[in-house]
Design a protein around this motif. Sequence first.
Motif, PDB file in Angstrom:
ATOM      1  N   GLU A  55      50.207 -10.851   0.104  1.00  0.00           N
ATOM      2  CA  GLU A  55      50.281 -10.563   1.542  1.00  0.00           C
ATOM      3  C   GLU A  55      51.725 -10.294   1.961  1.00  0.00           C
ATOM      4  O   GLU A  55      52.008  -9.364   2.715  1.00  0.00           O
ATOM      5  N   ALA A  56      52.656 -11.092   1.457  1.00  0.00           N
ATOM      6  CA  ALA A  56      54.071 -10.883   1.782  1.00  0.00           C
ATOM      7  C   ALA A  56      54.551  -9.533   1.246  1.00  0.00           C
ATOM      8  O   ALA A  56      55.296  -8.816   1.927  1.00  0.00           O
ATOM      9  N   CYS A  57      54.130  -9.182   0.042  1.00  0.00           N
ATOM     10  CA  CYS A  57      54.528  -7.895  -0.542  1.00  0.00           C
ATOM     11  C   CYS A  57      53.893  -6.728   0.205  1.00  0.00           C
ATOM     12  O   CYS A  57      54.531  -5.698   0.428  1.00  0.00           O
ATOM     13  N   ARG A  58      52.645  -6.892   0.620  1.00  0.00           N
ATOM     14  CA  ARG A  58      51.956  -5.851   1.390  1.00  0.00           C
ATOM     15  C   ARG A  58      52.701  -5.577   2.698  1.00  0.00           C
ATOM     16  O   ARG A  58      52.858  -4.433   3.118  1.00  0.00           O
ATOM     17  N   ALA A  59      53.202  -6.639   3.317  1.00  0.00           N
ATOM     18  CA  ALA A  59      53.938  -6.485   4.578  1.00  0.00           C
ATOM     19  C   ALA A  59      55.241  -5.699   4.389  1.00  0.00           C
ATOM     20  O   ALA A  59      55.684  -4.998   5.295  1.00  0.00           O
ATOM     21  N   ILE A  60      55.833  -5.796   3.204  1.00  0.00           N
ATOM     22  CA  ILE A  60      57.068  -5.049   2.908  1.00  0.00           C
ATOM     23  C   ILE A  60      56.761  -3.570   2.729  1.00  0.00           C
ATOM     24  O   ILE A  60      57.505  -2.714   3.180  1.00  0.00           O
ATOM     25  N   GLY A  61      55.660  -3.269   2.050  1.00  0.00           N
ATOM     26  CA  GLY A  61      55.223  -1.893   1.919  1.00  0.00           C
ATOM     27  C   GLY A  61      55.741  -1.131   0.716  1.00  0.00           C
ATOM     28  O   GLY A  61      55.528   0.068   0.611  1.00  0.00           O
ATOM     29  N   GLY A  62      56.428  -1.758  -0.195  1.00  0.00           N
ATOM     30  CA  GLY A  62      56.889  -1.066  -1.394  1.00  0.00           C
ATOM     31  C   GLY A  62      58.395  -1.128  -1.541  1.00  0.00           C
ATOM     32  O   GLY A  62      59.112  -1.637  -0.671  1.00  0.00           O
ATOM     33  N   CYS A  63      58.862  -0.591  -2.661  1.00  0.00           N
ATOM     34  CA  CYS A  63      60.296  -0.624  -2.976  1.00  0.00           C
ATOM     35  C   CYS A  63      60.615   0.510  -3.940  1.00  0.00           C
ATOM     36  O   CYS A  63      59.945   0.665  -4.955  1.00  0.00           O
ATOM     37  N   PRO A  64      61.650   1.300  -3.642  1.00  0.00           N
ATOM     38  CA  PRO A  64      62.028   2.371  -4.571  1.00  0.00           C
ATOM     39  C   PRO A  64      62.619   1.825  -5.873  1.00  0.00           C
ATOM     40  O   PRO A  64      63.193   0.739  -5.900  1.00  0.00           O
ATOM     41  N   THR A  65      62.503   2.605  -6.917  1.00  0.00           N
ATOM     42  CA  THR A  65      63.115   2.255  -8.194  1.00  0.00           C
ATOM     43  C   THR A  65      64.625   2.122  -8.015  1.00  0.00           C
ATOM     44  O   THR A  65      65.254   2.917  -7.328  1.00  0.00           O
ATOM     45  N   GLY A  66      65.182   1.065  -8.617  1.00  0.00           N
ATOM     46  CA  GLY A  66      66.616   0.821  -8.526  1.00  0.00           C
ATOM     47  C   GLY A  66      67.012  -0.066  -7.364  1.00  0.00           C
ATOM     48  O   GLY A  66      68.192  -0.343  -7.168  1.00  0.00           O
ATOM     49  N   GLU A  67      66.025  -0.534  -6.613  1.00  0.00           N
ATOM     50  CA  GLU A  67      66.287  -1.418  -5.483  1.00  0.00           C
ATOM     51  C   GLU A  67      65.477  -2.695  -5.635  1.00  0.00           C
ATOM     52  O   GLU A  67      64.774  -2.890  -6.623  1.00  0.00           O
ATOM     53  N   ALA A  68      65.566  -3.568  -4.631  1.00  0.00           N
ATOM     54  CA  ALA A  68      64.847  -4.840  -4.657  1.00  0.00           C
ATOM     55  C   ALA A  68      64.479  -5.248  -3.237  1.00  0.00           C
ATOM     56  O   ALA A  68      65.106  -4.806  -2.268  1.00  0.00           O
ATOM     57  N   ARG A  69      63.483  -6.102  -3.136  1.00  0.00           N
ATOM     58  CA  ARG A  69      63.045  -6.681  -1.860  1.00  0.00           C
ATOM     59  C   ARG A  69      62.842  -8.174  -2.084  1.00  0.00           C
ATOM     60  O   ARG A  69      62.608  -8.618  -3.202  1.00  0.00           O
ATOM     61  N   ILE A  70      62.865  -8.958  -1.006  1.00  0.00           N
ATOM     62  CA  ILE A  70      62.781 -10.415  -1.136  1.00  0.00           C
ATOM     63  C   ILE A  70      61.602 -10.964  -0.329  1.00  0.00           C
ATOM     64  O   ILE A  70      61.281 -10.447   0.744  1.00  0.00           O
ATOM     65  N   THR A  71      60.964 -11.989  -0.896  1.00  0.00           N
ATOM     66  CA  THR A  71      59.915 -12.734  -0.192  1.00  0.00           C
ATOM     67  C   THR A  71      60.169 -14.222  -0.397  1.00  0.00           C
ATOM     68  O   THR A  71      61.005 -14.618  -1.206  1.00  0.00           O
ATOM     69  N   ASP A  72      59.395 -15.025   0.294  1.00  0.00           N
ATOM     70  CA  ASP A  72      59.403 -16.459   0.030  1.00  0.00           C
ATOM     71  C   ASP A  72      58.849 -16.704  -1.370  1.00  0.00           C
ATOM     72  O   ASP A  72      58.148 -15.858  -1.933  1.00  0.00           O
ATOM     73  N   GLY A  73      59.125 -17.883  -1.898  1.00  0.00           N
ATOM     74  CA  GLY A  73      58.625 -18.258  -3.219  1.00  0.00           C
ATOM     75  C   GLY A  73      57.267 -18.929  -3.182  1.00  0.00           C
ATOM     76  O   GLY A  73      56.651 -19.131  -4.220  1.00  0.00           O
ATOM     77  N   PHE A  74      56.829 -19.327  -1.990  1.00  0.00           N
ATOM     78  CA  PHE A  74      55.539 -19.978  -1.795  1.00  0.00           C
ATOM     79  C   PHE A  74      55.366 -21.182  -2.714  1.00  0.00           C
ATOM     80  O   PHE A  74      56.096 -22.143  -2.572  1.00  0.00           O
ATOM     81  N   ASP A  75      54.457 -21.151  -3.681  1.00  0.00           N
ATOM     82  CA  ASP A  75      54.167 -22.327  -4.508  1.00  0.00           C
ATOM     83  C   ASP A  75      55.125 -22.504  -5.696  1.00  0.00           C
ATOM     84  O   ASP A  75      54.959 -23.444  -6.474  1.00  0.00           O
ATOM     85  N   LEU A  76      56.099 -21.635  -5.842  1.00  0.00           N
ATOM     86  CA  LEU A  76      57.084 -21.747  -6.921  1.00  0.00           C
ATOM     87  C   LEU A  76      58.123 -22.813  -6.599  1.00  0.00           C
ATOM     88  O   LEU A  76      58.313 -23.167  -5.433  1.00  0.00           O
ATOM     89  N   LYS A  77      58.847 -23.260  -7.607  1.00  0.00           N
ATOM     90  CA  LYS A  77      59.990 -24.137  -7.374  1.00  0.00           C
ATOM     91  C   LYS A  77      61.095 -23.376  -6.648  1.00  0.00           C
ATOM     92  O   LYS A  77      61.836 -23.949  -5.855  1.00  0.00           O
TER      93      LYS A  77
END
Length: 179
Positions: A55-77
């Motif tokens: 859901e968090a990634c869907r809200a971002i809508g994608g990312c071009p090659t060579g770049e990055a986007r950030i989300t929460d880690g949710f259940d990760l450490k």
Amino acid sequence: MTTIRRGRTTIEVVTADITTLEVDAIVNAANQQLKGGGGVDGAIHRAAGRAKLQEACRAIGGCPTGEARITDGFDLKARHVIHAVGPRWKDGTKGEDDLLAGAYRHSFRLAEESGDRSIAFPAISAGIYGFPKEGAARIAAAESLAAAETGKFDRIVLCCFSGADAEIYAGAFEREATS
């Protein structure tokens, strides 16, 4: 495990499951759509809570090659997941090196902007995207050492899937650190 000190930053090359590491941010070797796939991407989505991360990634809508986007880690450490899109290897003449370096630089910038002092990377593009492992390791080492020079990170981890890959990455770090 290989450890290199650069200023106040510790850089480590380890063989581990990236989803279990105690770091502020983990980097996901993502696709342009930021949809959970296989390999590292699938493992991170499962560990973070597939529905929440998707859901968090869907809200971002994608990312071009060579770049990055950030989300929460949710259940990760990790507090954050940084989704870096590395290039598919074609023949080395399509800007693959610059795109891979860009994915690392964007990831470091997002981590810094989010206050993350420790970050773990997988071997971006060196799996199913077919980037030659030695070249991918050299770029990872150069970009990690450059980020360490800024003094903004306490710990940078290169997390490899296999011991053989860790040897390749450790060798690249040792060569880059002494050049």
